[in-house]
Write an enzyme that holds these catalytic residues in place. Structure first.
Site, PDB file in Angstrom:
ATOM      1  N   LYS A 213       0.848  -1.198   0.000  1.00 23.76           N
ATOM      2  CA  LYS A 213       0.000   0.000   0.000  1.00 23.76           C
ATOM      3  C   LYS A 213       0.888   1.255   0.000  1.00 23.76           C
ATOM      4  O   LYS A 213       0.696   2.149  -0.788  1.00 23.76           O
ATOM      5  CB  LYS A 213      -0.905  -0.026   1.238  1.00 23.76           C
ATOM      6  CG  LYS A 213      -1.821   1.157   1.338  1.00 23.76           C
ATOM      7  CD  LYS A 213      -2.780   1.015   2.503  1.00 23.76           C
ATOM      8  CE  LYS A 213      -3.512   2.327   2.735  1.00 23.76           C
ATOM      9  NZ  LYS A 213      -4.481   2.270   3.825  1.00 23.76           N
ATOM     10  N   GLU A 219      10.496  -4.515   4.791  1.00 21.16           N
ATOM     11  CA  GLU A 219      10.643  -5.927   4.399  1.00 21.16           C
ATOM     12  C   GLU A 219      10.277  -6.122   2.930  1.00 21.16           C
ATOM     13  O   GLU A 219      11.006  -6.774   2.170  1.00 21.16           O
ATOM     14  CB  GLU A 219       9.719  -6.809   5.251  1.00 21.16           C
ATOM     15  CG  GLU A 219      10.012  -6.807   6.735  1.00 21.16           C
ATOM     16  CD  GLU A 219       9.176  -5.787   7.495  1.00 21.16           C
ATOM     17  OE1 GLU A 219       8.980  -4.660   6.997  1.00 21.16           O
ATOM     18  OE2 GLU A 219       8.711  -6.124   8.597  1.00 21.16           O
ATOM     19  N   GLY A 273      -4.962  -1.725   4.922  1.00 16.98           N
ATOM     20  CA  GLY A 273      -4.165  -2.859   4.454  1.00 16.98           C
ATOM     21  C   GLY A 273      -4.832  -4.201   4.719  1.00 16.98           C
ATOM     22  O   GLY A 273      -4.953  -5.046   3.834  1.00 16.98           O
ATOM     23  N   ARG A 274      -5.314  -4.394   5.950  1.00 17.73           N
ATOM     24  CA  ARG A 274      -5.891  -5.702   6.311  1.00 17.73           C
ATOM     25  C   ARG A 274      -7.270  -5.926   5.689  1.00 17.73           C
ATOM     26  O   ARG A 274      -7.829  -7.005   5.790  1.00 17.73           O
ATOM     27  CB  ARG A 274      -5.933  -5.859   7.826  1.00 17.73           C
ATOM     28  CG  ARG A 274      -6.619  -4.723   8.555  1.00 17.73           C
ATOM     29  CD  ARG A 274      -6.327  -4.759  10.039  1.00 17.73           C
ATOM     30  NE  ARG A 274      -6.839  -3.586  10.741  1.00 17.73           N
ATOM     31  CZ  ARG A 274      -6.192  -2.437  10.879  1.00 17.73           C
ATOM     32  NH1 ARG A 274      -5.002  -2.290  10.312  1.00 17.73           N
ATOM     33  NH2 ARG A 274      -6.710  -1.438  11.553  1.00 17.73           N
ATOM     34  N   GLU A 360      -5.134  -6.504  14.670  1.00 18.20           N
ATOM     35  CA  GLU A 360      -4.588  -5.191  14.314  1.00 18.20           C
ATOM     36  C   GLU A 360      -5.697  -4.131  14.400  1.00 18.20           C
ATOM     37  O   GLU A 360      -5.432  -2.964  14.655  1.00 18.20           O
ATOM     38  CB  GLU A 360      -3.968  -5.219  12.910  1.00 18.20           C
ATOM     39  CG  GLU A 360      -3.054  -4.050  12.624  1.00 18.20           C
ATOM     40  CD  GLU A 360      -2.180  -4.229  11.387  1.00 18.20           C
ATOM     41  OE1 GLU A 360      -1.039  -4.707  11.503  1.00 18.20           O
ATOM     42  OE2 GLU A 360      -2.641  -3.887  10.292  1.00 18.20           O
ATOM     43  N   HIS A 391      -6.057 -32.723  17.682  1.00 22.47           N
ATOM     44  CA  HIS A 391      -4.916 -33.517  18.151  1.00 22.47           C
ATOM     45  C   HIS A 391      -3.777 -32.624  18.603  1.00 22.47           C
ATOM     46  O   HIS A 391      -2.631 -33.076  18.714  1.00 22.47           O
ATOM     47  CB  HIS A 391      -4.460 -34.459  17.034  1.00 22.47           C
ATOM     48  CG  HIS A 391      -5.544 -35.421  16.634  1.00 22.47           C
ATOM     49  ND1 HIS A 391      -5.747 -36.618  17.276  1.00 22.47           N
ATOM     50  CD2 HIS A 391      -6.516 -35.321  15.694  1.00 22.47           C
ATOM     51  CE1 HIS A 391      -6.791 -37.235  16.722  1.00 22.47           C
ATOM     52  NE2 HIS A 391      -7.281 -36.459  15.774  1.00 22.47           N
ATOM     53  N   LYS A 516       8.913  -0.677  14.464  1.00 25.55           N
ATOM     54  CA  LYS A 516       9.534  -0.345  13.174  1.00 25.55           C
ATOM     55  C   LYS A 516      10.628   0.699  13.380  1.00 25.55           C
ATOM     56  O   LYS A 516      11.715   0.588  12.815  1.00 25.55           O
ATOM     57  CB  LYS A 516       8.488   0.253  12.213  1.00 25.55           C
ATOM     58  CG  LYS A 516       7.555  -0.751  11.565  1.00 25.55           C
ATOM     59  CD  LYS A 516       6.693  -0.043  10.516  1.00 25.55           C
ATOM     60  CE  LYS A 516       5.466  -0.840  10.160  1.00 25.55           C
ATOM     61  NZ  LYS A 516       4.522  -0.125   9.311  1.00 25.55           N
TER      62      LYS A 516
END
Ligand SMILES: O=P(O)(O)OC[C@H]1O[C@](O)(CO)[C@@H](O)[C@@H]1O
Length: 568
Positions: A213, A219, A273-274, A360, A391, A516
């Protein structure tokens, strides 16, 4: 509407607080005997059935929750969202992911402008581009068709597309459309993720889609530069124009990076973003893999739930009901977590995606007006597909902590298997567990029942299940692209409802910033130490020691390296 009043000061909140005492006198074992109650705790919409009768709630609880929704102005907040008002006040932005999946002729205004035509302009561009790539009319630098795609992005620029891709991979129509193609996701800045993603790929037949975005995420940008190097070292720098495209709101930075602006797919700052999987963030990579018409079905499924969310009365409104029940569980019953348990391997990436959408969004400490909250918001979301989770961590859910569970089942398997002479087919075996687990949690098993079964006395307490553990069941008719869109929108809006009630801004994420900026300080230090041998300064004792140990133990890292890419 802004006011510093907190929802916890309202009478509706206090009523619910007092009501907990009533609920504590009940047990799900008994509540489930009331057929009328159970019947009114089932909602159906567009093929989806929701059963919330295994919530620790009565019809009176629901009434009180609707009062709470009224006190929190939930209806008005939903309308303000759909009207494009700047409800993300700390970033002064509208929240309009619903516009991303609106029909072409819809009108959704933001700042006096209908945004739907620009949404469709980008969708048409994606349709055209993805068809050219898929048909082989857009080829790579050496004239070969591009059959593999690596989508580079992280967080919201990764998790949603990965969820949908994983869900579509085994769907009959989608998998047919994807034949011979691969879609991979490079998210982590860990060089191992680069190695995993490029292994087995040929740069000549690979298209890299950089998804960010902001186009500034450290990263993603390092991974994008790494992939650019991978392409240009194999095919020459001019190949980048044919092998790299981008999705971003920041088209200026895309161009500066060296990607042709004609090959950039825009979205807008009113898409969080999400919440961006329905923008070019998800639509481009997914259309390259499956074709635009499949992705369009996904958008239609989400849009159908959007309309339901906007118009259905709260008593029948799935995202509203689920959101209110989550608030009940977190804020009143005191359960801090929620397990997302799809009984479908195709939904294995649902929980990681919803983790970001929910945590978030709602992990906040102050109200939308900046007032510190006297109550906790958000919940700890986690999950795994059933039966694998059974399990693994279900022991804790059955006999340890109480964790409200979302059981998600699918009527028709994407990939049915029938074996002659088996008691049930494979999907029925899976679904037997989907139906059994919620009752095991709700009813439990008493010492009396165990004694009747002649369980040795010293094992009775170990084998006792307290029960009264809440869950809800979501039954989808199938898992087509359309259903996947529906499921996504249900969770997105549920999270918004929770935030609307808690009175927080679910659409900003300031909490990710501090880490950050501290990483920036460390990055500078690592650079100075490696290049100029500078000692580690400006950190507390512990961090200084750790960084120093790291540098000393990796002193063989070249201070002025020539390019090295993974070679496995
Ligand atoms: O798409 P971008 O700008 O690279 O951001 C990636 C992610 O980083 C965050 O800003 C913080 O983790 C998320 O909200 C976002 O989805």
């Amino acid at each position: 509407m802004a006011s510093s009043a907190l929802i916890s000061d309202t009478q509706s909140w206090k009523d619910l607080r007092a009501h907990v005492e009533e609920i504590n006198k009940t047990h799900l074992r008994d509540l489930l005997n009331h057929t009328d109650r159970c019947q009114s705790m089932m909602v159906e919409f567009d093929g989806i059935l929701i059963d919330y009768s295994r919530q620790r709630a009565t019809l009176d609880t629901l009434k009180k929750l609707f009062n709470l929704a009224e006190a929190a102005h939930v209806k008005e907040k939903i309308i303000r969202m759909f009207n494009g008002e700047h409800i993300n006040s700390t970033e002064n932005r509208p929240v309009l992911h619903v516009a991303l999946r609106a029909p072409r002729d819809a009108v959704i205004n933001s700042d006096g402008k209908n945004v739907v035509p620009e949404v469709w302009h980008v969708l048409d561009k994606i349709r055209d581009f993805s068809e050219r790539v898929r048909s082989g009319s857009w080829v790579g630098a050496t004239g070969k068709a591009l059959k593999d795609v690596v989508a580079v992005g992280i967080g919201g620029s990764f998790l949603g597309p990965l969820f949908v891709h994983t869900a579509l991979q085994t769907e009959a129509e989608a998998s047919e459309c994807a034949r011979g193609r691969q879609l991979r996701f490079l998210a982590n800045v860990d060089p191992i993720d680069v190695a995993r993603n490029i292994t087995g790929l040929n740069p000549e037949t690979t298209l890299v889609v950089v998804v960010s975005k902001t186009f500034t995420t450290a990263e993603t940008m390092l991974n994008a530069r790494t992939m650019r190097e991978w392409i240009s070292s194999a095919l020459g720098p001019q190949a980048v124009a044919k092998h790299m495209v981008a999705v971003s709101t920041n088209l200026k930075l895309v161009e500066q990076f060296g990607i042709d602006p004609n090959n950039a797919f825009a979205f807008w700052d009113w898409v969080g973003g999400r919440f961006s999987v329905c923008s070019a963030v998800g639509v481009l990579p997914l259309s390259l893999q499956y074709g635009f018409s499949i992705v369009e079905k996904f958008l239609k499924g989400a849009s159908s739930v959007d309309q339901h969310f906007l118009s259905a009365p709260f008593e029948k409104n799935i995202p509203v009901l689920l959101g209110l029940l989550s608030v009940w569980n977190v804020s009143f019953l005191g359960y801090p977590a929620r397990a997302i348990l799809p009984y479908s391997q195709a939904l294995e990436k649902l929980a990681p995606h919803i983790q970001q959408v929910s945590m978030e969004s709602n992990g906040k400490g102050v109200s939308i007006d900046g007032v510190p909250l006297p109550y906790q918001t958000g919940e700890i979301d986690f999950g795994e597909p059933g039966t694998n989770g059974q399990h693994s961590f279900y022991q804790l859910i059955h006999q340890g902590r109480v964790i409200p569970c979302d059981f998600i089942g699918v009527v028709k398997s994407q990939q049915p298997i029938y074996l002659k002479d088996e008691v049930v087919n494979n999907h029925d075996e899976l679904m037997s567990n989907f139906f059994a687990q919620p009752d095991a949690l709700a009813y439990g098993k008493t010492p009396e029942q165990l004694r009747k079964e002649n369980i040795p006395e010293h094992l009775v307490s170990h084998k006792t299940f307290s029960g009264n553990r809440p869950s809800l069941s979501i039954l989808l008719p199938s898992l087509t692209a359309y259903n996947i869109g529906q499921l996504l929108a249900i969770y997105e809006h549920r999270v918004a409802v929770q935030g609307f009630v808690w009175g927080i801004n679910s659409f900003d994420q300031w909490g990710v910033e501090l880490g950050k900026s501290l990483a920036t300080q460390v990055r500078k230090q690592l650079h100075a130490s490696r290049k100029k041998g500078e000692s580690v300064e400006g950190f507390n004792f512990s961090t200084k020691m750790l960084i120093t140990r790291y540098l000393e133990a990796s002193a063989d890292v070249p201070s002025d390296p020539s390019t090295l890419l993974p070679n496995i």
